[in-house]
Design an enzyme around this catalytic site. Structure first.
Site, PDB file in Angstrom:
ATOM      1  N   LYS A  84       2.325 -19.194   9.106  1.00 36.07           N
ATOM      2  CA  LYS A  84       1.894 -18.918  10.461  1.00 36.07           C
ATOM      3  C   LYS A  84       2.069 -17.457  10.846  1.00 36.07           C
ATOM      4  O   LYS A  84       2.919 -16.813  10.266  1.00 36.07           O
ATOM      5  CB  LYS A  84       2.624 -19.845  11.430  1.00 36.07           C
ATOM      6  CG  LYS A  84       4.055 -19.420  11.758  1.00 36.07           C
ATOM      7  CD  LYS A  84       4.716 -20.476  12.561  1.00 36.07           C
ATOM      8  CE  LYS A  84       5.269 -20.067  13.843  1.00 36.07           C
ATOM      9  NZ  LYS A  84       5.991 -18.879  14.096  1.00 36.07           N
ATOM     10  N   GLU A 126      16.943 -21.520  21.698  1.00 40.01           N
ATOM     11  CA  GLU A 126      17.332 -20.233  21.107  1.00 40.01           C
ATOM     12  C   GLU A 126      17.993 -19.367  22.171  1.00 40.01           C
ATOM     13  O   GLU A 126      17.581 -19.392  23.337  1.00 40.01           O
ATOM     14  CB  GLU A 126      16.103 -19.499  20.576  1.00 40.01           C
ATOM     15  CG  GLU A 126      15.417 -20.220  19.438  1.00 40.01           C
ATOM     16  CD  GLU A 126      14.320 -19.364  18.824  1.00 40.01           C
ATOM     17  OE1 GLU A 126      14.603 -18.708  17.821  1.00 40.01           O
ATOM     18  OE2 GLU A 126      13.208 -19.342  19.368  1.00 40.01           O
ATOM     19  N   LYS A 161      13.354 -19.509  24.617  1.00 38.21           N
ATOM     20  CA  LYS A 161      14.160 -18.340  24.254  1.00 38.21           C
ATOM     21  C   LYS A 161      15.130 -18.055  25.399  1.00 38.21           C
ATOM     22  O   LYS A 161      14.896 -18.445  26.537  1.00 38.21           O
ATOM     23  CB  LYS A 161      13.261 -17.121  24.080  1.00 38.21           C
ATOM     24  CG  LYS A 161      12.166 -17.332  23.036  1.00 38.21           C
ATOM     25  CD  LYS A 161      12.395 -16.478  21.835  1.00 38.21           C
ATOM     26  CE  LYS A 161      11.296 -16.629  20.809  1.00 38.21           C
ATOM     27  NZ  LYS A 161      11.781 -17.038  19.501  1.00 38.21           N
ATOM     28  N   ARG A 204       0.823  -1.216   0.000  1.00 38.79           N
ATOM     29  CA  ARG A 204       0.000   0.000   0.000  1.00 38.79           C
ATOM     30  C   ARG A 204       0.849   1.255   0.000  1.00 38.79           C
ATOM     31  O   ARG A 204       0.447   2.289  -0.504  1.00 38.79           O
ATOM     32  CB  ARG A 204      -0.919  -0.001   1.229  1.00 38.79           C
ATOM     33  CG  ARG A 204      -2.095  -0.934   1.048  1.00 38.79           C
ATOM     34  CD  ARG A 204      -2.927  -0.975   2.297  1.00 38.79           C
ATOM     35  NE  ARG A 204      -2.092  -1.297   3.451  1.00 38.79           N
ATOM     36  CZ  ARG A 204      -2.548  -1.394   4.690  1.00 38.79           C
ATOM     37  NH1 ARG A 204      -3.813  -1.177   4.941  1.00 38.79           N
ATOM     38  NH2 ARG A 204      -1.742  -1.708   5.679  1.00 38.79           N
ATOM     39  N   ASP A 254       3.998 -20.671  19.308  1.00 39.59           N
ATOM     40  CA  ASP A 254       4.970 -20.133  18.349  1.00 39.59           C
ATOM     41  C   ASP A 254       5.837 -21.252  17.754  1.00 39.59           C
ATOM     42  O   ASP A 254       6.210 -21.197  16.583  1.00 39.59           O
ATOM     43  CB  ASP A 254       5.856 -19.109  19.077  1.00 39.59           C
ATOM     44  CG  ASP A 254       6.782 -18.339  18.145  1.00 39.59           C
ATOM     45  OD1 ASP A 254       6.344 -17.995  17.032  1.00 39.59           O
ATOM     46  OD2 ASP A 254       7.941 -18.073  18.525  1.00 39.59           O
ATOM     47  N   HIS A 294       6.568 -26.136  14.321  1.00 33.44           N
ATOM     48  CA  HIS A 294       7.891 -26.670  14.003  1.00 33.44           C
ATOM     49  C   HIS A 294       8.209 -27.986  14.734  1.00 33.44           C
ATOM     50  O   HIS A 294       8.630 -28.958  14.120  1.00 33.44           O
ATOM     51  CB  HIS A 294       8.982 -25.650  14.328  1.00 33.44           C
ATOM     52  CG  HIS A 294       8.742 -24.287  13.741  1.00 33.44           C
ATOM     53  ND1 HIS A 294       8.195 -24.095  12.498  1.00 33.44           N
ATOM     54  CD2 HIS A 294       8.982 -23.040  14.227  1.00 33.44           C
ATOM     55  CE1 HIS A 294       8.115 -22.788  12.243  1.00 33.44           C
ATOM     56  NE2 HIS A 294       8.589 -22.130  13.290  1.00 33.44           N
ATOM     57  N   LYS A 328      14.129 -26.818   5.819  1.00 30.96           N
ATOM     58  CA  LYS A 328      15.530 -26.989   6.253  1.00 30.96           C
ATOM     59  C   LYS A 328      16.070 -28.318   5.740  1.00 30.96           C
ATOM     60  O   LYS A 328      15.395 -29.337   5.834  1.00 30.96           O
ATOM     61  CB  LYS A 328      15.618 -26.941   7.791  1.00 30.96           C
ATOM     62  CG  LYS A 328      15.348 -25.562   8.381  1.00 30.96           C
ATOM     63  CD  LYS A 328      15.471 -25.591   9.899  1.00 30.96           C
ATOM     64  CE  LYS A 328      14.974 -24.312  10.544  1.00 30.96           C
ATOM     65  NZ  LYS A 328      15.977 -23.272  10.698  1.00 30.96           N
TER      66      LYS A 328
HETATM   67  C1  BG6 Z   1       9.679 -18.725  14.054  1.00 31.04           C
HETATM   68  C2  BG6 Z   1       9.258 -18.209  15.401  1.00 31.04           C
HETATM   69  O1  BG6 Z   1       8.642 -19.454  13.464  1.00 31.04           O
HETATM   70  O2  BG6 Z   1      10.815 -19.558  14.190  1.00 31.04           O
HETATM   71  C3  BG6 Z   1      10.402 -17.461  16.066  1.00 31.04           C
HETATM   72  O3  BG6 Z   1       8.145 -17.358  15.260  1.00 31.04           O
HETATM   73  C4  BG6 Z   1      11.638 -18.329  16.108  1.00 31.04           C
HETATM   74  O4  BG6 Z   1      10.037 -17.057  17.376  1.00 31.04           O
HETATM   75  C5  BG6 Z   1      11.949 -18.908  14.724  1.00 31.04           C
HETATM   76  O5  BG6 Z   1      12.720 -17.540  16.562  1.00 31.04           O
HETATM   77  C6  BG6 Z   1      13.083 -19.922  14.808  1.00 31.04           C
HETATM   78  O6  BG6 Z   1      13.440 -20.319  13.525  1.00 31.04           O
HETATM   79  P1  BG6 Z   1      14.923 -20.805  13.211  1.00 31.04           P
HETATM   80  O7  BG6 Z   1      14.877 -21.193  11.776  1.00 31.04           O
HETATM   81  O8  BG6 Z   1      15.822 -19.651  13.497  1.00 31.04           O
HETATM   82  O9  BG6 Z   1      15.183 -21.961  14.140  1.00 31.04           O
END
Ligand code: BG6
Length: 489
Positions: free
Chosen positions: A141, A209, A337, A43, A228, A233, A175
Site C-alpha cells: 500500500k 496510536e 492517531k 537511482r 490508511d 489493516h 504479525k
Molecule cells: C501503516 C500506516 O500502514 O501502519 C501508518 O500507514 C501506521 O500510518 C502503521 O502508523 C501502523 O502499523 P503498526 O504495525 O505500527 O501498528
C-alpha cells in the site's frame, strides 16, 4: 536454486527501515534460503561500501541491540549488492540485469517505490525479459485511494504478471498475533460453537496510536485514517476474525473466505452514515506527558497546511456482516492517531443469559469477554465470573480473568511482520497476501463511506491529543447500549 531478490527503491525509506532489518532477521534465524542475492537498486549514486554502511546504520537503529551480531551482519551483508539504475528505464534495467542477475535464477522483485511508477517498472521488466512466468512481484500500500484508482494500478500489474505472481503485502498479516487468530479459532474447538450471533453480543476492533502524523502531513492529508488503516489493516483483521473455516489452509481457500466477509459488509449510505460513522481530527494536547500540537498545527513537510482540512486522523465505524453467522452483531472498528496509548486489540463480547440465579444484592455479574491483544502486550484475556471466597451467604460473584501472554515479560522478538512475509515470498506461499478481489471489495466498502460523508457534508470532530477519541465515538457505541473497551477488563 539461486534466488535474486531485486529491491527497486533499494535505498529508500521502506527498504532501509523495514526490508533490510527484516531480512537480517531471516539470517539471524538461519532462515535465509541458501544462495540468495539481495540487489538494492536505486537511482542515486552510491558505491558498495558506503551503501552497506548505510544499511548497517539503519539496521542497528531498528533491530534490538541484543539481536545484533557482527558475525550475522557479515553473513547477511555478504549477500547484498548495490546496483545503480533507473528501473523505469529498460536500458538501465538491462545493465543491472547483465551485471547482477543470474540467468536461470529465481527472480523476486520488490517494488519499494510509489505506485504511480509501478506500471513503468513492469513494462521495463517485460522489455528486459525479466517478467518471466516464474518471476514474483511484491507490492504494498497505498494501492490506490479508491476502487477506481486501485483497478488502474492493478491493471498495470496484471498486464504483465498473473495473480499467482503478485504478492500484495498488508503488514498486519505478518504479525504473529494476527496469524494467531487463525490458530485460536480453528485449532481450539471450544470457541467455534460460540462464534456467531447467538452467543456474541458485539465485537470491537481497535488500533490506537499515540504518534501523530509527524512529517508525513502532505501524504496523510490526502489519505486519512480510513484509507490508511481501515481499508487494509482493520478489515483484514476483521476478515480473519469473522471468516468461515477455510477448507484447507492455503492461499486459495483463505482468500476466498476473507472475500466473502468483505462482500457481506452492510453498505453505509447517506441515510445511515451519521449513525454508523464518526470522523475525528486531533487538536493539541498531552501525550505521554509531552505537549503536542494539533493536526492543523503540525510542521508540514512539503505543503502549506490547509486550515480547513477535514482529513480524519480518527475514525469509528459500526459495521455489520450480513450473513448467516453474523447478522445482527455490531462490529465496531476504530483507529486513530495521537490517542492515549499505542495498543491494538480485538474485543469479543459474549451475550449474557436472560435468566439470573444469583442474588441481585451482590451481583457483579458481567458477561464473558475475550480480549485478544495484538500489540504491544500480545495475548488473550478471558473474563470469567467467580465466587467471592469467604463465608458470605449465597454465591456472591466477582469477575476475574484467565490471562495468557504469548511472549512473557522479557521476551525479545527475533523477527517482525515483514520477515515472515518476505520469507513467504521466498518460499512462494501467498496465504498471507491479499488478493486483488479483496483489495477491490475493501475499497468498494470504503468508497461509499466517503461518498456518504461528501453527500451529507459530515465534518471531522475535534478530539484532544492524548484522549480516547472524539466524544461522538462514545455516542455512536452508546446508541446500542454499549461502551468502548478502554484499557479495562
Ligand atoms: C501503516 C500506516 O500502514 O501502519 C501508518 O500507514 C501506521 O500510518 C502503521 O502508523 C501502523 O502499523 P503498526 O504495525 O505500527 O501498528
Amino acid at each position: 536454486m539461486n534466488t535474486d531478490l531485486l529491491i527497486v527503491g533499494g535505498d529508500g525509506d521502506l527498504a532501509l527501515r523495514k526490508l533490510y532489518p527484516s531480512l537480517y532477521y531471516l539470517e539471524l534465524n538461519d532462515c535465509m534460503p541458501e544462495n540468495v542475492q539481495i540487489i538494492g537498486m536505486a537511482r542515486t549514486a552510491n558505491e558498495q561500501t558506503a551503501f552497506l554502511a548505510k544499511v548497517k546504520e539503519w539496521l542497528q537503529a531498528n533491530v534490538s541491540e541484543a539481536l545484533y551480531s557482527d558475525e550475522k551482519w557479515q553473513a547477511f551483508s555478504s549477500k547484498i549488492v548495490f546496483a545503480q539504475g533507473d528501473a523505469t528505464n529498460p536500458e538501465s534495467l538491462a545493465k543491472v540485469k547483465e551485471e547482477f542477475l543470474g540467468e536461470g535464477n529465481q527472480l523476486v522483485v520488490y517494488l519499494a517505490i510509489p505506485p504511480n511508477i509501478f506500471g513503468n517498472v513492469c513494462s521495463s521488466l517485460e522489455a528486459c525479459g525479466l517478467a518471466k512466468p516464474t518471476t514474483r512481484l511484491v507490492v504494498e500500500k497505498p494501492l490506490g485511494e479508491s476502487r477506481e484508482s486501485f483497478l488502474a494500478i492493478n491493471d498495470e500489474l496484471a498486464r504483465v504478471f498473473t495473480e499467482e505472481q503478485l504478492f500484495r503485502i498488508d503488514h498486519y498479516l505478518g504479525k504473529e498475533t494476527v496469524q494467531n487468530l487463525i490458530a485460536m479459532r480453528f485449532a481450539n474447538d471450544i470457541f467455534e460453537p460460540l462464534w456467531n450471533s447467538k452467543y456474541i453480543d458485539h465485537v470491537q476492533i481497535t488500533v490506537s496510536e499515540s504518534v501523530g502524523v509527524g512529517n508525513r502531513w502532505s501524504f496523510y492529508d490526502q489519505t486519512g485514517a480510513t484509507r490508511d488503516m481501515v481499508q487494509n489493516h482493520l478489515l483484514q483483521v476483521l476478515c480473519l476474525l469473522a471468516m468461515e473455516p477455510p477448507a484447507v489452509l492455503n492461499a486459495e481457500s483463505v482468500r476466498a473466505e476473507k472475500l466473502k466477509v468483505l462482500n457481506c459488509l452492510k453498505t453505509i449510505t447517506p441515510e445511515n452514515v451519521k449513525e454508523y460513522t464518526v470522523r475525528g481530527q486531533y487538536r493539541n494536547g498531552v501525550v505521554d506527558g509531552t505537549s503536542v500540537p494539533g493536526y492543523l498545527e503540525e510542521e508540514s513537510d512539503k505543503y502549506e497546511i490547509d486550515p480547513n482540512s477535514q482529513t480524519e486522523t480518527y475514525v469509528a465505524l459500526q459495521a455489520e456482516i450480513q450473513n448467516w453467522r453474523w447478522s445482527g452483531v455490531p462490529i465496531y472498528l476504530r483507529t486513530g492517531k495521537r490517542l492515549q496509548s499505542r495498543h491494538s486489540e480485538i474485543v469479543v463480547q459474549f451475550k449474557q443469559s436472560h435468566h439470573q440465579i444469583f442474588n441481585q444484592n451482590h451481583l457483579e455479574h458481567k458477561p464473558n469477554r475475550m480480549v485478544i491483544r495484538l500489540q504491544p502486550d500480545e495475548g488473550i484475556r478471558l473474563r470469567i465470573m467467580n465466587k467471592v471466597a469467604g463465608l458470605e451467604a449465597g454465591i456472591p460473584l466477582e469477575s476475574g480473568c484467565l490471562d495468557f501472554h504469548f511472549g512473557g515479560a522479557n521476551h525479545v522478538k527475533k523477527h517482525d511482520a515483514y520477515s515472515r512475509l518476505l520469507f513467504d515470498v521466498l518460499r512462494n506461499d501467498q496465504t498471507l497476501f491479499v488478493s486483488a478481489a479483496e483489495v477491490e471489495a475493501a475499497w468498494k466498502w470504503v468508497d461509499q463511506i466517503f461518498a456518504a460523508w461528501k453527500e451529507t457534508g459530515m465534518k471531522a470532530e475535534g478530539y484532544m491529543a492524548g484522549s480516547f477519541g472524539p466524544p461522538g465515538a462514545d455516542v455512536l457505541i452508546a446508541r446500542g447500549g454499549r461502551e468502548w473497551h478502554n484499557l479495562v477488563l
